[in-house]
Every structure is written in structure tokens, then in C-alpha cells.
Design an enzyme around this catalytic site. Structure first.
Site, PDB file in Angstrom:
ATOM      1  N   HIS A 448       0.412  -1.680   0.037  1.00 53.65           N
ATOM      2  CA  HIS A 448      -0.284  -0.389   0.283  1.00 53.65           C
ATOM      3  C   HIS A 448       0.797   1.395   0.003  1.00 53.65           C
ATOM      4  O   HIS A 448       1.833   1.297  -0.463  1.00 53.65           O
ATOM      5  CB  HIS A 448      -0.684  -0.337   1.172  1.00 53.65           C
ATOM      6  CG  HIS A 448      -1.938  -1.705   1.197  1.00 53.65           C
ATOM      7  ND1 HIS A 448      -2.897  -1.996   0.311  1.00 53.65           N
ATOM      8  CD2 HIS A 448      -1.250  -2.595   1.741  1.00 53.65           C
ATOM      9  CE1 HIS A 448      -2.761  -2.748   0.368  1.00 53.65           C
ATOM     10  NE2 HIS A 448      -2.637  -3.619   1.099  1.00 53.65           N
ATOM     11  N   GLU A 462      -2.221   0.314   7.646  1.00 54.41           N
ATOM     12  CA  GLU A 462      -1.289  -0.641   6.917  1.00 54.41           C
ATOM     13  C   GLU A 462      -0.137  -0.583   6.946  1.00 54.41           C
ATOM     14  O   GLU A 462       0.696  -0.787   6.706  1.00 54.41           O
ATOM     15  CB  GLU A 462      -2.146  -2.000   6.248  1.00 54.41           C
ATOM     16  CG  GLU A 462      -1.343  -2.487   6.311  1.00 54.41           C
ATOM     17  CD  GLU A 462      -1.650  -3.707   4.859  1.00 54.41           C
ATOM     18  OE1 GLU A 462      -3.500  -3.667   4.630  1.00 54.41           O
ATOM     19  OE2 GLU A 462      -1.246  -4.741   4.005  1.00 54.41           O
ATOM     20  N   HIS A 515       2.924  -6.994   4.110  1.00 57.13           N
ATOM     21  CA  HIS A 515       1.523  -6.280   4.561  1.00 57.13           C
ATOM     22  C   HIS A 515       1.426  -6.708   5.779  1.00 57.13           C
ATOM     23  O   HIS A 515       1.455  -7.614   6.568  1.00 57.13           O
ATOM     24  CB  HIS A 515       0.446  -7.511   3.461  1.00 57.13           C
ATOM     25  CG  HIS A 515       0.587  -7.165   2.175  1.00 57.13           C
ATOM     26  ND1 HIS A 515      -0.450  -5.686   1.572  1.00 57.13           N
ATOM     27  CD2 HIS A 515       1.662  -7.122   0.929  1.00 57.13           C
ATOM     28  CE1 HIS A 515       0.138  -4.843   0.616  1.00 57.13           C
ATOM     29  NE2 HIS A 515       1.253  -6.267   0.099  1.00 57.13           N
ATOM     30  N   GLU A 577       1.826 -11.906   5.755  1.00 54.09           N
ATOM     31  CA  GLU A 577       0.826 -10.912   6.393  1.00 54.09           C
ATOM     32  C   GLU A 577       0.866 -11.027   7.742  1.00 54.09           C
ATOM     33  O   GLU A 577       1.749 -12.426   8.206  1.00 54.09           O
ATOM     34  CB  GLU A 577      -0.462 -11.333   6.040  1.00 54.09           C
ATOM     35  CG  GLU A 577      -0.956 -11.595   4.694  1.00 54.09           C
ATOM     36  CD  GLU A 577      -1.613 -10.351   4.386  1.00 54.09           C
ATOM     37  OE1 GLU A 577      -1.492  -9.325   5.290  1.00 54.09           O
ATOM     38  OE2 GLU A 577      -2.364 -10.089   3.438  1.00 54.09           O
TER      39      GLU A 577
END
Ligand SMILES: [Zn+2]
Length: 615
Positions: A448, A462, A515, A577
Site C-alpha cells: 500500500h 497498514e 502486508h 501478512e
């Protein structure tokens, strides 16, 4: 429903002789059941000690209203609790295995099907010491094989697919209850569990430079992971449950060598051997595929492994597809085999095999990808089969249900389109790295950024966590001499296409995307690692293992996922993640410096382990 039709069950019944004649005739103990979701039949494996007449007396009976079928094993007692499995989506609804109430000398297995299920499709076979119940039209021959070793690691997402199991409320020794105690919340007494267990580990025995596992069902062992600080080798056994009271106890197996087994995730057992001799420990699989010895191969006393000797009878090659080939070896008696998977070579030890025909072996594989395989007899060991492997090949080994055949399947990776010159292709050619001197190039992709905040909770974004961790990973890698390219190094928006383009231009050795996970609920927590291409699995395993061992949170496992950045990059690529922003406790940790620092350090250690091991 139809999509699951192919997936039925495989059931193992392990019978052994009752040592005392309590009854007038011999009584056989039915000690366990297990099943697998990948096959279209039920299989009962019975040892040679059961006399023919007992097995011959097993008859399959089909009935209607409700649609069901059953069979009895005479002169037998069930030494485990009654089994009752429910299924939701494959035509088969329920299997019950119990001591018959009217005739207590009979163990009865009843299967209930959907009302419109065509019972005429079911067939019953006996082949050697195996009983097959065929549930759909597949050909069953003597060459039914069980996977004993696999290079790829089963994803924990394989788990929730097809089987459900309802735990009885009483009988604390019941396997279903044990799973509940281990994994479900304590106060749900009758929760439906989804279960895909095909091996149950009942016993662990520490030996000198070895550990022996006994259980029932069928073992498949995955490619080991080698970790450092302390030096250890880790074996995972998928679709496996470890008995509750043998978990997490450390046993000594030598000077500064220990072993421990744990329930790594809901359907995976993990064996960790701490030793300086990590490269020497190999798995040895019994001829019934129910016992596993992990031992230092220099110190195996092979004569303890078998009671009968075997000769190699026949050799065959099959081309399965452009990338995949199999070698099948048949023997006169059940074999005990050990597997040593090295990066560029596979060695299979056949401990009780005494003879083979060199000329026949060479002739069988002369013009095949196994042409470079070689075989030799080693005194006090048995037969040793060695074959070179292309880098990133996937190895699977299978043992025939009667223990007398071994199938080795090798899948080589798809060749990249050669950019310039073409090298002559021989089985041992590997793709050279883009640069020399061992300098490794890494792309770190902070998820992101800019207008894309990623997941947001409590004003925590995030995009900020991923950038912070990515920068720390970069700094640590640079310190260790890596060349690192970030896809972004500030709070800016970079499209997925641009991230891939940045990576492709840089021509790295690996691509790691960072992430933070989120969920609509607040319960979920833990670490997941995603890969897409086959070539990325080992990278995913290595970094995931490093991260989950460093961070005290749930290990959610590896997933094969088609995320854009790991699907479109051409080098090994993974997406990690690193925790859940939607879980308040984990969010607080992820927002703090200690967790970020530990995460970055563990990712870097994983990168180091990865390059150490693929050398
Ligand atoms: Zn994200």
C-alpha cells in the site's frame, strides 16, 4: 456438491493379533481408523498375521432406506472408541465403526450415503492384505500408492475443505475429543469439526541419534527445513494429529542433541531435532507406512529396521507430462526406505534390499530423465539409489499399499523463456544467477502507500506499518551485504503494475512483499505467508518458519494465493501478512517498535537461511 464428488475417503483399519486367546478362536484387535480425502475409495490395511479365512469372510452388504452399506470383520474387537464421522459434501454422509451390539465378536463398519446415491457404483475388493471399497469408477489395481515424502508443503488452507467430524460428549480418550481439547474453545462440548487427518502419532521413542514415531494411518513427510540459532532440522507431517500427552516434551538423543514433537497447526505435526549435524538426519519409513524413524544416517543400525530381506524385481519409467516423470521399482518383499533430499540430488536408501540387476536398471532408464540415476549396494546398509536433480524440482515418493513398490515422481520447473543464448540442456544444468560473487539482490515491497491506506483500525494504517518494517528489513539486509531495491521508500502510491515493473527491471533473486492482515471480526490473529508459483514455495517456507518462530502469535500457515505482485514477478516471490490489524492486541504490538523490529530481524534471518540452503 458435485465439485466434491471426486473426493471421498480412504480409511485405514489396522488390525493386529490378540496375544492371548481370550475367546475360543483368535481375536483380532481393530486398533485404529484413519482416512484421507484425496481418493475415491476406502482402504483397509491389514497385516499379514490375519489369516486368509478371516479376511475372506469379510462381505460387503448394500441396503436401502436409508441408503447405506456395511461390512463386518469377524473375530475382532475394537480397542479404540466407536468412530462416527459425518461428511457434508460428497455423497457419503456418515461412517460408523463400532463393535456390533448383537454379536460382540464383530467389528462393523457402516456407511450412509445420500438417498439418491447409486450403490451399484460401490465395489469391494481384496488385494493382498488390503481391502478396498471403491466408491466411484476408478480402476483399482495392485499399484495403489501412498505418498511417503513430498517436497511441497501442504497449506493449512487445504484443511477446511471436505470432512466434518462431530465429537461425542463423553469418552475423553476419543480422538475427536482430543482434537477439541487441543484446538476448539474449551466450553463448546459438541462443536462440528472439520478434519482431514490421515495419520495419528501415538508414541515417540528417543534413541541414540534418532527418534522413532509410531502411530496409525499413513505418513507423508514434508521436505525438512534447516534453521539456525540453535542449529536444528524441522520436519512437518501434514494431515496428522499428535497424541495430546506426548506433545512438546524435549528428549535427549545424544550430546547436545534433542528432539521434540508438537502439534504445529490444527492438522500438522512438527518434529524439531536440535543438532549440529542437521544435514545427516533423514526420514526412514516402515514398510507399512505407519512408523517413522528420523535418524542420523551415519549411525543407523539398518539391521534393526527390518525382519525380512527383499530383492528388486522390476524397473519402469513413465512420462506423466512435459515436466513430470516417474520411476517405479518393484520388490519381492515389503521395503524399508530412507530419503535424503539434497538441493541437487535425491538419495533413497533401501535398507532391506539385497539384490538388483544393474543391466536391467540401466536399460529401463537409459533414454529417460532418470538416465543419470545410479544404484549401488552398500555393505550393512542395503541398496542406495542416487539421482541428480534440477534446482527447484519437486520430489514426491510413494509406497505401494503392499509395501513392495516404490514410486518416485520428479517434477522439474517450467523453463523460463531464454532471453539471449540457449544453453544445451542436460539434466544437471541450472540457471546461472544474474551476477557473480554471491551478492544477492532482494526486492522489498512495502504494501500500500499514499492514497492507498490498506487496512485501517483506530487511526492505525497498514501502509505505515509495512513501510516501517520494510525499511528495517532493507537496512539489516544492506548491512549484511545484500543489494536491496524497495518498491517504495516513502508514503507514496505505487500501482501493483509499477511494483512488478520495478522488480523486473532490478532482476532480483527474491521478492518479498510485506502486508498487514485484517478481518471483519476482532478475533483473528497471526502470521500467514502467501506464494503463488511453485518456485516460490521454498522461499515461503523458510521465511515463514523464521518469522513464526520469532513472533509469539498464531501460525496460520502457508497459502497458495494469486496476489498480483507474487503472480506477475518471475523470481521466487512471497507476500507475508505479518499480523492482524483488526485484533486489538496484535494491532497494539504491530504499532509498537519491539514487534516491528523483531519482525524485520526474523525476515532477514529467513532470507539468510534461504540463501544458505539453496547454495
Ligand atoms: Zn495489504
Amino acid at each position: 456438491m458435485k465439485t466434491f464428488f471426486k473426493i471421498v475417503i480412504l480409511l485405514f483399519l489396522f488390525l493386529c493379533t490378540f496375544s492371548q486367546n481370550v475367546f475360543a478362536e483368535d481375536v483380532y484387535k481393530v486398533t485404529s481408523f484413519n482416512y484421507d480425502t484425496s481418493n475415491s475409495f476406502i482402504l483397509l490395511t491389514v497385516p499379514d498375521t490375519i489369516p486368509e479365512p478371516v479376511l475372506e469372510s469379510v462381505k460387503f452388504v448394500k441396503m436401502e432406506n436409508p441408503t447405506r452399506a456395511y461390512f463386518d470383520i469377524n473375530s475382532s474387537i475394537l480397542t479404540v472408541p466407536k468412530q462416527d464421522w459425518s461428511f457434508t459434501s460428497n455423497g457419503l454422509k456418515q461412517v460408523i465403526v463400532s463393535q456390533n451390539s448383537t454379536n460382540p465378536n464383530i467389528v462393523r463398519t457402516v456407511m450412509y450415503f445420500d438417498d439418491d446415491y447409486d450403490l451399484s457404483k460401490i465395489h469391494f475388493y481384496r488385494i493382498k492384505n488390503n481391502i478396498f471399497i471403491q466408491l466411484k469408477d476408478t480402476t483399482i489395481t495392485n499399484d495403489y500408492f501412498q505418498n511417503t515424502y513430498r517436497d511441497d508443503h501442504a497449506s493449512s488452507s487445504d484443511f477446511y475443505e471436505y470432512l466434518t467430524m462431530t465429537a461425542p460428549e463423553e469418552s475423553p480418550t476419543d480422538i475427536a475429543n482430543e482434537i477439541h481439547e487441543a484446538f476448539a474453545s474449551k466450553n463448546t462440548s459438541k462443536k462440528e469439526l472439520k478434519l482431514n487427518t490421515k495419520y495419528y502419532i501415538d508414541k515417540i521413542t528417543a534413541k541414540q541419534n534418532a527418534v522413532l514415531l509410531n502411530g496409525f494411518g499413513a505418513i507423508t513427510i514434508e521436505k525438512p527445513m534447516i534453521l539456525t540459532n540453535p542449529s536444528r532440522i524441522v520436519y512437518d507431517i501434514p494431515n496428522t494429529l499428535v497424541r495430546g500427552d506426548i506433545r512438546n516434551t524435549e528428549y535427549s538423543i545424544g550430546t547436545n542433541e534433542t528432539v521434540k514433537i508438537g502439534q504445529f497447526s490444527v492438522n500438522k505435526a512438527r518434529i524439531v531435532i536440535t543438532t549440529e549435524d542437521v544435514k545427516k538426519y533423514i526420514p526412514v519409513i516402515s514398510s507399512d507406512n505407519q512408523s517413522l524413524l528420523i535418524a542420523n544416517y551415519d549411525k543407523i543400525n539398518s539391521f534393526n529396521l527390518f525382519s525380512n530381506v527383499s530383492n528388486m524385481l522390476s524397473y519402469s519409467h513413465e512420462k506423466i507430462d512435459a515436466q513430470t516423470n516417474s520411476m517405479t521399482l518393484a520388490f519381492t518383499s515389503p521395503i524399508v526406505h530412507g530419503i535424503n533430499r539434497e538441493n541437487d540430488q535425491l538419495t533413497v536408501y533401501l535398507y532391506n534390499v539385497e539384490n538388483y540387476n544393474e543391466a536391467d536398471f540401466q536399460a529401463a532408464f537409459k533414454d529417460t530423465p532418470f538416465a543419470a540415476a545410479s544404484i549401488s549396494l552398500i555393505p550393512k546398509i542395503g541398496l542406495k539409489l542416487t539421482m541428480p536433480l534440477e534446482q527447484n524440482s519437486l520430489v514426491n515418493t510413494f509406497l505401494g499399499a503392499d509395501g513392495k513398490a516404490l514410486k518416485i515422481i520428479i517434477k522439474t520447473p517450467k523453463k523460463q523463456q531464454p532471453a539471449i543464448a540457449v544453453q544445451p540442456i542436460t539434466p544437471t544444468v541450472t540457471t546461472p544467477k544474474p551476477e557473480g560473487k554471491g551478492i544477492k539482490k532482494v526486492v522489498i515491497d512495502a504494501g500500500h502507500g499514499g492514497s492507498d491506506y490498506g487496512a485501517i483500525r483506530d487511526n492505525i494504517n497498514e501502509k505505515d506499518i509495512t513501510l516501517d518494517v520494510a525499511r528495517q528489513v532493507r537496512d539489516l539486509l544492506v548491512k549484511k551485504g545484500y543489494v536491496v531495491q524497495m518498491t517504495r521508500d516513502s508514503d507514496e502510491y505505487v500501482s501493483l503494475q509499477d511494483r512488478v515493473a520495478i522488480s523486473e527491471n532490478f532482476k532480483p533473486d527474491i521478492f518479498v512483499s510485506i502486508h498487514v492482515n485484517s478481518s471483519t471480526g476482532t478475533e483473528a490473529s497471526g502470521i500467514e505467508t502467501h506464494y503463488y508459483h511453485q518456485e516460490s514455495i521454498f522461499l515461503a517456507q523458510t521465511l515463514h518458519a523464521s518469522l513464526v518462530s520469532a513472533i509469539d502469535t498464531k501460525n496460520r500457515g502457508l497459502f497458495k494465493s494469486k496476489f498480483y505482485v507474487i503472480n506477475h514477478t518471475t523470481v521466487p516471490a512471497i507476500l507475508m501478512e505479518i499480523g492482524f490489524i483488526s485484533n486489538s492486541q496484535e494491532r497494539a504490538e504491530l504499532n509498537g517498535s519491539a514487534r516491528k523490529k523483531a519482525t524485520a530481524k526474523a525476515i532477514v534471518e529467513g532470507v539468510e537461511n534461504y540463501f544458505d540452503q539453496i547454495k
